[in-house]
Write a protein that holds these residues in place. Structure first.
Motif, PDB file in Angstrom:
ATOM      1  N   GLY A 149      97.292  44.713  21.404  1.00 44.58           N
ATOM      2  CA  GLY A 149      96.352  43.451  22.302  1.00 44.58           C
ATOM      3  C   GLY A 149      97.670  43.075  22.143  1.00 44.58           C
ATOM      4  O   GLY A 149      98.345  42.637  23.484  1.00 44.58           O
ATOM      5  N   ARG A 152     100.207  43.472  25.036  1.00 46.08           N
ATOM      6  CA  ARG A 152     100.003  44.528  26.114  1.00 46.08           C
ATOM      7  C   ARG A 152     100.765  44.338  27.600  1.00 46.08           C
ATOM      8  O   ARG A 152     100.779  45.369  27.667  1.00 46.08           O
ATOM      9  CB  ARG A 152      98.791  44.713  26.183  1.00 46.08           C
ATOM     10  CG  ARG A 152      97.820  43.577  26.195  1.00 46.08           C
ATOM     11  CD  ARG A 152      96.247  43.087  26.429  1.00 46.08           C
ATOM     12  NE  ARG A 152      95.861  43.555  27.227  1.00 46.08           N
ATOM     13  CZ  ARG A 152      94.576  43.304  28.262  1.00 46.08           C
ATOM     14  NH1 ARG A 152      93.915  42.988  27.370  1.00 46.08           N
ATOM     15  NH2 ARG A 152      94.370  44.542  29.503  1.00 46.08           N
ATOM     16  N   GLU A 269      92.641  48.924  17.869  1.00 43.88           N
ATOM     17  CA  GLU A 269      92.100  48.536  18.321  1.00 43.88           C
ATOM     18  C   GLU A 269      91.631  49.732  19.527  1.00 43.88           C
ATOM     19  O   GLU A 269      92.125  50.639  19.592  1.00 43.88           O
ATOM     20  CB  GLU A 269      93.400  48.031  19.145  1.00 43.88           C
ATOM     21  CG  GLU A 269      94.014  46.981  18.510  1.00 43.88           C
ATOM     22  CD  GLU A 269      95.529  46.277  19.245  1.00 43.88           C
ATOM     23  OE1 GLU A 269      94.934  45.822  20.862  1.00 43.88           O
ATOM     24  OE2 GLU A 269      96.095  45.621  18.642  1.00 43.88           O
ATOM     25  N   ILE A 271      91.413  51.179  23.567  1.00 43.78           N
ATOM     26  CA  ILE A 271      92.247  50.334  24.712  1.00 43.78           C
ATOM     27  C   ILE A 271      91.521  51.634  25.580  1.00 43.78           C
ATOM     28  O   ILE A 271      90.488  52.687  25.101  1.00 43.78           O
ATOM     29  CB  ILE A 271      92.956  51.469  24.615  1.00 43.78           C
ATOM     30  CG1 ILE A 271      93.243  52.757  24.096  1.00 43.78           C
ATOM     31  CG2 ILE A 271      94.352  50.639  23.696  1.00 43.78           C
ATOM     32  CD1 ILE A 271      94.211  53.482  23.506  1.00 43.78           C
ATOM     33  N   ARG A 280      92.420  47.262  28.589  1.00 42.28           N
ATOM     34  CA  ARG A 280      91.711  46.983  27.441  1.00 42.28           C
ATOM     35  C   ARG A 280      90.013  47.214  28.001  1.00 42.28           C
ATOM     36  O   ARG A 280      88.918  47.349  27.378  1.00 42.28           O
ATOM     37  CB  ARG A 280      91.423  45.861  26.392  1.00 42.28           C
ATOM     38  CG  ARG A 280      93.319  45.645  25.789  1.00 42.28           C
ATOM     39  CD  ARG A 280      93.115  46.556  24.964  1.00 42.28           C
ATOM     40  NE  ARG A 280      93.540  46.443  23.464  1.00 42.28           N
ATOM     41  CZ  ARG A 280      95.181  47.015  23.863  1.00 42.28           C
ATOM     42  NH1 ARG A 280      95.098  47.939  24.750  1.00 42.28           N
ATOM     43  NH2 ARG A 280      95.931  47.105  22.751  1.00 42.28           N
ATOM     44  N   SER A 281      89.271  47.679  29.612  1.00 40.33           N
ATOM     45  CA  SER A 281      88.771  47.718  29.470  1.00 40.33           C
ATOM     46  C   SER A 281      88.487  48.583  31.078  1.00 40.33           C
ATOM     47  O   SER A 281      89.705  48.704  32.074  1.00 40.33           O
ATOM     48  CB  SER A 281      88.236  46.213  29.686  1.00 40.33           C
ATOM     49  OG  SER A 281      88.838  45.561  31.002  1.00 40.33           O
TER      50      SER A 281
END
Length: 329
Positions: A149, A152, A269, A271, A280-281
Motif C-alpha cells: 500500500g 502502490r 494486505e 488487493i 485496493r477497492s
C-alpha cells in the motif's frame, strides 16, 4: 507482460490466516494450471497457476502465466498493443525467443532468455510487447508482483539485469530477484522477494538454504521435479508455506529438468485485481479503467508501436467478492 484476456475475472485477494503449530512437517500444495486463451484464434494459450480459487498470492507474487514452447510460424507469436498497468511490477523471463519491449517511460529493450526485465507500474504505466522477427519458438513465464500500500502509486520504472549462473550439486541457478545459493540480485523491489530459474541435471538432488519467513512456489517448466518430497509435473506450481529454512529439489529422471522458484513474506494486505490493474477497492479499478479509456496522462504514451491501443474489456456485473488464501498450516 500483460493479461490480454477478453473477459478477465475480478479478484479480491486477502491475507492468509496465522500459521499452524510450530514443528509441523512441511507439506507441498500442488496447484494445477488452467488453460487461458489470450485473444483470437491464432493467439497463444497460456497455463495460469496464479491467481486461482485455492490460492491467490505467494508472498507478493499475484499472477503467474507459463507459455510455450510456442511455434511462432503457427501462432503468429506475440503482438500486444499498448496497454496499461497499475499497482504492480511485471517480471519478464524467457527460456527461448525474444520480445521487444517499449513503455511510456521511454524504455526500449529486448527480453531475452536468462535476462530479467522488471517494469514498475504504480500510479500508471503503459507498454507493448512484440516477439521479434528472428524468434522461432517463444517460451517463458510472465509474473506479477503486487505493490504494498505505501508504494502502490510508485513512479514508473524499468530495470534490466542479467544474472550470473551459479552451480550447486547438479543445479544451475540464475537468481533474478532476491538472494539464493550465495547469489544476490541488485534489482530493487518493494517487498522481500525471491525469483530464480533452477535447471537440474539428470539425477540431481539439491538442498538450498531459504528464508524461513518466506512462502515459496516452484513452477515446473520441464521434467518432473520433487519439491520437499512432493512430485511436480510440467506446468504444476508447488506451494510451500513459510517456516522451512531449507528446500530440497530432486530430479530423479535421466533427462534435465527446469523450474522457476518464487518466494516472499506473506502479503498481509487486501488487493483487488482485474485485467491489468491492481487496486485496493472496486472504485480504484473503475477509476483506472476510465482513465485508460479516456487516454488520460496517467498512463503516458508508448512511442514506436504501429497500431492502436488495446481497449479495456467491459467491467464485470455485480460487486466484487472477497477471495483470500486458505488458512496457513
Amino acid at each position: 507482460m500483460s493479461n490480454v484476456e477478453t473477459n478477465p475475472v475480478a479478484v479480491r485477494c486477502g491475507p492468509a490466516a496465522d500459521a499452524g503449530p510450530p514443528g509441523t512437517a512441511p507439506r507441498v500444495e500442488v496447484l494445477a494450471p488452467r488453460d487461458v486463451p489470450l485473444g483470437g484464434p491464432r493467439a497463444m494459450t497460456v497455463r495460469r497457476t496464479l491467481p486461482q480459487r485455492s490460492r491467490t498470492l505467494i508472498g507478493a507474487w499475484c499472477f503467474a502465466d507459463h507459455y510455450g514452447p510456442d511455434d511462432v510460424a503457427r501462432t503468429g507469436g506475440m503482438d500486444v498493443a499498448p496497454h496499461p498497468h497499475t499497482g504492480l511490477q511485471t517480471v519478464s523471463w524467457l527460456f527461448s525467443g525474444e520480445i521487444e519491449h517499449r513503455d511510456s517511460l521511454g524504455s526500449h529493450a529486448h527480453v531475452r532468455p536468462g535476462e530479467l526485465n522488471l517494469m514498475t507500474g504504480g500510479h500508471g504505466i503503459s507498454h507493448t510487447e512484440v516477439s521479434t522477427p528472428r524468434t522461432t519458438v517463444l517460451h517463458g513465464v510472465q509474473l506479477w508482483v503486487a505493490l504494498p500500500g505505501e508504494h502502490r502509486n510508485a513512479p514508473r520504472d524499468f530495470q534490466h539485469h542479467v544474472p550470473e549462473p551459479v552451480s550447486v550439486d547438479g543445479a544451475e541457478i540464475r537468481v533474478f530477484l532476491g538472494s539464493l545459493a550465495g547469489s544476490t540480485s541488485p534489482v530493487a523491489t518493494f517487498s522481500p522477494l525471491l525469483g530464480a530459474e533452477i535447471a537440474l541435471a539428470p539425477g540431481a538432488t539439491v538442498t538450498l538454504d531459504v528464508d524461513p519467513a518466506f512462502e515459496h512456489g516452484l513452477l515446473v517448466d520441464r521434467g518432473e521435479v520433487g519439491m520437499a518430497g512432493t512430485p511436480l509435473r510440467p506446468a504444476d506450481l508447488g506451494f510451500l508455506d513459510a517456516g522451512s529454512d531449507t528446500l530440497t529439489l530432486v530430479n530423479a529422471a535421466d533427462t534435465p529438468a527446469r523450474a522457476v522458484l518464487i518466494g516472499g513474506t506473506p502479503f498481509d494486505e487486501e488487493i483487488v485485481m482485474w485485467w491489468n490493474f491492481i487496486g485496493r477497492s472496486h472504485e480504484d479499478i473503475v477509476r483506472a479503467r476510465t482513465d485508460w479509456q479516456n487516454a488520460s496522462d496517467r498512463f503516458g504514451a508508448v512511442e514506436g508501436y504501429p497500431g492502436d491501443r488495446l481497449p479495456a474489456p467491459a467491467l464485470p456485473n455485480g460487486a466484487l467478492t472477497p477471495r483470500g488464501n486458505p488458512p496457513r498450516r
